[in-house]
Design an enzyme around this catalytic site. Sequence first.
Site, short mmCIF file in Angstrom:
data_model
loop_
_atom_site.label_atom_id
_atom_site.label_comp_id
_atom_site.label_asym_id
_atom_site.label_seq_id
_atom_site.Cartn_x
_atom_site.Cartn_y
_atom_site.Cartn_z
N GLU A 106 -46.77 -33.76 -54.15
CA GLU A 106 -47.33 -35.00 -54.69
C GLU A 106 -48.54 -35.46 -53.88
OE1 GLU A 106 -42.72 -36.45 -55.27
OE2 GLU A 106 -44.16 -37.92 -54.55
N CYS A 129 -53.59 -39.78 -50.30
CA CYS A 129 -52.48 -39.39 -49.43
C CYS A 129 -51.98 -38.04 -49.93
CB CYS A 129 -51.37 -40.45 -49.51
SG CYS A 129 -49.90 -39.99 -48.58
N CYS A 151 -39.42 -30.84 -46.60
CA CYS A 151 -39.56 -31.16 -45.18
C CYS A 151 -38.22 -30.89 -44.50
CB CYS A 151 -39.94 -32.63 -45.03
SG CYS A 151 -40.23 -33.10 -43.32
N CYS A 191 -35.34 -37.07 -41.96
CA CYS A 191 -35.29 -38.54 -41.82
C CYS A 191 -34.40 -39.10 -42.93
CB CYS A 191 -36.70 -39.13 -41.92
SG CYS A 191 -37.83 -38.46 -40.69
N CYS A 227 -35.67 -40.76 -46.40
CA CYS A 227 -36.77 -40.08 -47.07
C CYS A 227 -36.28 -39.06 -48.10
CB CYS A 227 -37.62 -39.38 -46.01
SG CYS A 227 -38.95 -38.41 -46.69
N CYS A 230 -42.20 -41.55 -52.08
CA CYS A 230 -42.72 -40.23 -51.79
C CYS A 230 -41.61 -39.18 -51.80
CB CYS A 230 -43.39 -40.27 -50.42
SG CYS A 230 -43.99 -38.70 -49.90
S1 SF4 Z 1 -40.46 -39.15 -43.37
FE1 SF4 Z 1 -39.83 -37.52 -44.77
S2 SF4 Z 1 -41.62 -36.20 -44.99
FE2 SF4 Z 1 -41.94 -37.47 -43.16
S3 SF4 Z 1 -41.13 -36.25 -41.46
FE3 SF4 Z 1 -39.46 -37.56 -42.14
S4 SF4 Z 1 -38.32 -36.29 -43.62
FE4 SF4 Z 1 -40.34 -35.36 -43.34
#
Ligand code: SF4
Length: 354
Positions: free
Chosen positions: A95, A108, A115, A119, A122, A340
């Site tokens: 995206e 962005c 990923c 986190c 997220c 996101c």
């Molecule tokens: S916020 Fe999401 S995209 Fe960013 S490092 Fe953490 S898990 Fe990865």
Amino acid sequence: MNELRNKSDILSMNLQELTRFVEELGFPKFRAKQLYGWMLKGIPLEQMNNLPACFVESLKSNALYALPAVEQKWVSSLDGTVKFLYRLHDGQFVESVVMQYEHGLSICISSQAGCRMGCRFCASTLHGKDRDLLPGELLGQILVAQREIGKRISSLVMMGIGEPLDNYDNVIRFLHLVTDKDGLNLGARHISLSTCGLVDKIYMLAKEQFQITLSISLHAYDDEKRSSIMPVNNKWNIDSLLRACASYFQTTGRRISFEYTLIDGVNDDEEGAKKLASLLHQYMKDMPLHVNLIPVNPVAERGFDRSSKERVERFKQTLIRHGINATVRRKLGADIDASCGQLRHKKREERVGT
Ligand code: SF4
């Protein structure tokens, strides 16, 4: 895929490299310049109408031109924010979002398909990382967005799907490409890179001496809380991260910005704001301090809620009272909202049929 592996990734090349490649294919130099001009406009090979058919055929056989395809596009009727869901050459989705500010358009972009940082708040990390994006795929997100919108994008934020410093070599190459005078020629000071805190890479990045802005996703005021929402903190705790930040500032002279996602009842208490302020003063002694507060985008799979307006305001005012410049990130594109990584997540689920 095997066939693709043998092809040269031309979108990740600068003009000199592309010229060498075109000459090796047996075509004159000026064809490389023509090709490069089209590439910078995000034009597909078939539409490069001043290139001879034999050259286009040769490129199809020998080159990977990894321009993302627009799978879906949403335009906000409130503020003109444009969100792109891109399909990459191997079917992966990422995206990008283009936002309009007084000073121009800002994009962005994503740095990885997925990923692996985990986190907790997220959506991008729900299925881990599928792969790193190539330098040309990072660049391609900007080229296609400019083509679609018909305007130049003047600033760049690397804060989309993925951890940019976990794709270090490709991101560094991309930073060279995007700031190249023969290329998009984007000013390094208009580029911001956001990391969850890969300490070893922060030291490496400082040595590259780019004049970009480094943005640290801090999101907590002590190790216990940070480790509970950001697994990266188990490897590099707050002390090691803020030491790296201080060193980055000393080496580059570039101010660091801190991002802080506010999650209701988790990290948004007044005492926490005081602790955060004292932590930043302790490590970042000579640097003007700025914290960007971001009320969390709820992710259904995670069960975290957004802090109330009152709690956000109290947190912000406490930081300000303790000498930290704090702002709450303005929400753009509220009518096309999806935090996101959620669009990619949905598309991925459809594909695997779960
Ligand atoms: S916020 Fe999401 S995209 Fe960013 S490092 Fe953490 S898990 Fe990865």
